[in-house]
Design a protein around this motif. Structure first.
Motif, short mmCIF file in Angstrom:
data_model
loop_
_atom_site.label_atom_id
_atom_site.label_comp_id
_atom_site.label_asym_id
_atom_site.label_seq_id
_atom_site.Cartn_x
_atom_site.Cartn_y
_atom_site.Cartn_z
N CYS A 20 0.83 -1.20 0.00
CA CYS A 20 0.00 0.00 0.00
C CYS A 20 0.87 1.25 0.00
CB CYS A 20 -0.93 -0.01 1.21
SG CYS A 20 -2.01 1.43 1.35
N CYS A 30 -4.49 4.49 -2.11
CA CYS A 30 -4.66 3.07 -1.84
C CYS A 30 -5.53 2.80 -0.60
CB CYS A 30 -3.29 2.41 -1.65
SG CYS A 30 -3.37 0.60 -1.60
N HIS A 32 -6.68 0.38 2.28
CA HIS A 32 -6.10 -0.67 3.12
C HIS A 32 -6.87 -0.61 4.43
CE1 HIS A 32 -3.19 -2.39 6.01
NE2 HIS A 32 -2.61 -2.99 4.99
#
Length: 231
Positions: A20, A30, A32
């Motif tokens: 990530c 990203c 996550h």
């Protein structure tokens, strides 16, 4: 924000947080589990509903992100690959109970229990069984995703295979991230709690259930897949 360009099929604690951070260094936004915990616009109930129905409002679930790795996205890699046919898939190779916790973290805990502990990892408490199941998962990913859209990625290989796969240049002078090493799980949750409470966006609401450490322990066998890498 454009549709998802990167889909992570790797389970949590196989190097996903490092991946990530690497994708963010390459310019992606990203998703996550950690970033979702810090993003108060995220609705964990969307993922619980998607888990039970196998359909989801993916634009809403991943609003603001063009890459998604780790749980909960890893549970839906196949559905996301169909939804976003131009996306590339990356398959990773192998707390105190006396504190009050923000309701946002409670919601993610409920989602994690439904999708992870009572879902993909249900009944797998020993290392050999966990590794065997993960290897079976990898083989299914390889059979499902076309080779030109798939990278089987080992974090120890660093930038070269990842950037080659994405047709991008690695950041100059920046080493590949190695984030959230083994043993950091509880400390990271405490840090996330602190960030949420200090932001003033949400007050703590109730005692965090005593199975926090059980959730942490349930993922420990996965550490062997990536040595000192976790998440």
């Amino acid at each position: 924000m454009p549709p998802l360009k990167i889909i992570g099929a790797g389970w949590g604690r196989t190097g996903t947080l490092s991946l990530c951070h690497a994708l963010e260094l390459l310019g992606f936004s990203c998703h996550h589990m950690q970033s979702a915990l810090l993003d108060l616009s995220q609705d964990p109930d969307l993922f619980i509903e998607a888990y039970h129905t196998r359909t989801g409002d993916w634009e809403r679930a991943f609003m603001g992100y063009d890459a998604a790795v780790d749980w909960p996205a890893a549970e839906f890699w196949e559905e996301l690959a169909v939804k976003y046919p131009d996306a590339k898939t990356i398959q990773d190779w192998p707390m105190s109970t006396e504190l009050e916790w923000p309701e946002h973290m409670h919601k993610f805990r409920r989602m994690a229990r439904a999708i992870i502990r009572d879902g993909a990892l249900q009944g797998f408490s020993d290392k050999k069984a966990m590794i065997a199941r993960y290897m079976k998962h990898i083989e299914r990913v390889k059979k499902t995703i076309p080779s030109h859209r798939l990278l089987i990625f080992d974090a120890k290989d660093g930038w070269q295979p990842l950037c080659h796969f994405l047709n991008m240049s690695p950041p100059s002078g920046v080493s590949y991230p190695h984030s959230n090493r083994g043993g950091d799980f509880e400390a990271r949750l405490l840090w996330i709690r602190k960030q949420i409470l200090e932001s003033g966006s949400e007050k703590s609401t109730s005692m965090f259930p005593a199975d926090l450490k059980q959730m942490s322990a349930s993922s420990l066998p996965m550490q062997s897949l990536c040595k000192d890498e976790a998440s």
